[in-house]
Design an enzyme around this catalytic site. Structure first.
Site, PDB file in Angstrom:
ATOM      1  N   LYS A 192       1.131  -0.625  -0.092  1.00 17.48           N
ATOM      2  CA  LYS A 192       0.195   0.048   0.009  1.00 17.48           C
ATOM      3  C   LYS A 192       1.185   0.624  -0.089  1.00 17.48           C
ATOM      4  O   LYS A 192       0.872   2.751  -0.720  1.00 17.48           O
ATOM      5  CB  LYS A 192      -0.793   0.148   1.376  1.00 17.48           C
ATOM      6  N   ARG A 245      -6.070  -8.304  -9.719  1.00 20.57           N
ATOM      7  CA  ARG A 245      -6.282  -9.655  -9.981  1.00 20.57           C
ATOM      8  C   ARG A 245      -7.692  -9.520 -10.707  1.00 20.57           C
ATOM      9  O   ARG A 245      -9.196  -8.003  -9.924  1.00 20.57           O
ATOM     10  CB  ARG A 245      -6.733 -10.418  -8.554  1.00 20.57           C
ATOM     11  N   HIS A 298     -14.698  -5.600   7.631  1.00 20.44           N
ATOM     12  CA  HIS A 298     -14.452  -5.425   6.821  1.00 20.44           C
ATOM     13  C   HIS A 298     -13.952  -6.245   5.301  1.00 20.44           C
ATOM     14  O   HIS A 298     -13.311  -5.808   4.416  1.00 20.44           O
ATOM     15  CB  HIS A 298     -13.173  -4.792   6.788  1.00 20.44           C
ATOM     16  N   GLU A 301      -3.184   5.984   8.828  1.00 18.74           N
ATOM     17  CA  GLU A 301      -4.308   7.013   7.837  1.00 18.74           C
ATOM     18  C   GLU A 301      -5.404   7.451   9.092  1.00 18.74           C
ATOM     19  O   GLU A 301      -5.323   7.398   9.968  1.00 18.74           O
ATOM     20  CB  GLU A 301      -4.791   6.044   7.005  1.00 18.74           C
TER      21      GLU A 301
END
Length: 503
Positions: A118, A294, A237, A202
């Site tokens: 990330k 993907r 999530h 974040e």
């Protein structure tokens, strides 16, 4: 052109079967692999050839790249399609496939590596001025330094695994007093799940919507987006219900997010099908989250609104062909929904419920699609993801797609295990979902297990009826139940009663 004559699908279940079907339509010979637990699976019986690659554990079979490549050499395979999960985003495996002289139906190993981190992904797209959530630009291991960053960003913050996904290695921290413990937990979980304990920070966006954009690129520099999918109905999530298009995106916002997604794909020279994920806040500001290199589980809703077969497009791109369309050629037609039918008990915190599919009958009719890999009498293995099927509906607009999904849920006959069908029915009838006023906190804000009464559970309904009829058969009486007895025995839809002959 690198023609593919024989394709091995390095996966199992519904995605393996879905890829095999498209390959068959293209005239390509197919090879399935399977574990000892999947010996009787549908994808095994559907493929032209099938080879057992090991024991029931994924580590003994579907994750054994060496065994998969050995099968390719043995059977003269030209290409490998990884599906999703397992080895689909494993850059090392993709590189081994290429070094073996085979075609990997997916992006390059370099694109996987770049977008697999990330932090690296954020750095790669930074010069395209794509909006990103405030936070760190590199991994943090020092707790005190991390605390300082968190204070600067402002609580609540999110600690996330750099190599993570599926909610693993992710912790919400509401106050500085919680920070050290939560960071240690995030690092430990990331190390266990991904072999990489790197984490970053974040700003936590409290009421986001999860919007993702499907992209498609070829080896000739052409990249397009295939519009968005709304994926905000989640548990742990992970997505449960997806739809396309989103009910909140304006044409202007759709164009902005689409351009941003294409820029992300350009940043890593992407080829094949991929998905760029964004968070959308309550003010409709969007932020880059990550890229999945993907095919996505929820790709059918994009296929329904665009009329494209994404697996076929993947295979064509892998053969070196240019995309047969440009962005201006693509339009949205109608609306599509997908419900992931998991072998889980939504009334018990969505815990997996493993067992035998005593009854398994798929819904049918206009606008209904079922992607699955099971049939009646089969067991749900304990070794893999508990998803049984993807139930997809399509309509001329959102209202029709919802109505068809509710009808399909009612027609779907599954007994022997608990499933998320009852949860899907609850969501699709909730005013927040119907009105498009929801975010990723839907379960927290609108759902409790008590909302799922026995009268909304297919298994409870059918089992009640089966018990009534079974008792009558045991006493050698003709299995006829009058209206009063039926009403006393079971509530729910007439469809459920009528399909067992109860009037």
């Amino acid at each position: 052109m690198k023609q593919i004559k024989k394709l091995l699908v390095a996966n199992r279940g519904e995605i393996a079967l879905r890829v095999l079907r498209s390959a068959k339509e293209m005239g390509i010979q197919t090879v399935a692999i399977y574990s000892e637990a999947d010996r009787q699976a549908l994808h095994v019986r559907y493929a032209d050839e099938a080879v057992c690659v090991g024991g029931p554990q994924s580590s003994e079979s579907y994750l054994r790249g060496d065994k998969i490549l050995a099968v390719c050499r043995q059977l003269g395979v030209d290409a490998i399609h990884p599906g999703y999960g397992f080895l689909s985003e494993n850059a090392t495996f993709a590189r081994q496939v290429k070094e073996a002289g085979l075609i990997f139906v997916g992006p390059t190993p370099e694109a996987m590596e770049l977008m697999g981190s990330k932090l690296a992904a954020k750095a790669a797209v930074a010069h395209f001025n794509i909006p990103m959530v405030p936070g760190t630009e590199e991994a943090i291991t020092d707790v005190e330094a991390a605390k300082a960053v968190a204070r600067q960003v402002g609580f609540p913050i999110l600690i996330k695994a750099s190599a993570g996904g599926g909610g693993k290695g992710m912790r919400i921290v509401n106050a500085e007093s919680e920070f050290e413990e939560q960071m240690q937990l995030a690092v430990s979980e990331a190390t266990s799940a991904f072999g990489d304990g790197a984490v970053f920070i974040e700003k936590y966006i409290g009421s986001p919507r999860h919007i993702e954009i499907q992209v498609l690129g070829d080896e000739h520099g052409n990249i397009v987006h295939l519009f968005e999918r709304e994926c905000s109905i989640q548990r742990r999530h992970q997505k449960v219900i997806e739809e396309a298009p989103s009910s909140v995106l304006t044409p202007e916002l759709r164009e902005q997010m689409g351009r941003a997604a294409v820029d992300v794909a350009r940043a890593c020279h992407y080829t094949g099908a991929g998905t760029v994920e964004f968070l959308l806040d309550e003010n409709h500001n969007f932020y880059f989250l990550e890229m999945n290199t993907r095919l996505q589980v929820e790709h059918p809703v994009t296929e329904q609104i665009t009329g494209l077969d994404l697996v076929k497009e993947q295979i064509r791109v892998a053969q070196g062909l240019p995309l047969p369309f440009q962005q201006a050629d693509l339009t949205i037609t109608g609306h599509a929904l997908e419900l992931r039918v998991y072998a889980e008990d939504p009334a018990n915190n969505f815990l997996p419920d493993i067992g035998t599919l005593t009854t398994y009958v798929r819904p049918q009719g206009p606008g209904v699609r079922v992607d699955d890999g099971f049939e009646q009498g089969m067991d749900i293995p304990i070794y893999y993801d508990p998803m049984i099927a993807k139930l997809v509906t399509f309509g001329k607009d959102r209202a029709e797609a919802i109505a068809r999904m509710l009808r399909a849920i009612d027609e779907y006959q599954i007994t022997g295990i608990q499933t998320t069908l009852s949860f899907g029915r609850y969501v699709l009838q909730h005013p927040a979902f119907v009105g498009g006023n929801f975010d990723t906190n839907f379960i927290r804000d609108h759902f409790t297990p008590a909302d799922l009464t026995p009268t909304t559970d297919d298994e409870a309904e059918i089992n009640k009826l089966a018990a009534v009829l079974g008792a009558m058969l045991l006493t050698a009486k003709k299995p006829q139940v009058d209206g009063a007895t039926a009403a006393a025995s079971v509530t729910g839809s007439a469809w459920k009663r009528n399909r067992l002959g109860v009037r």
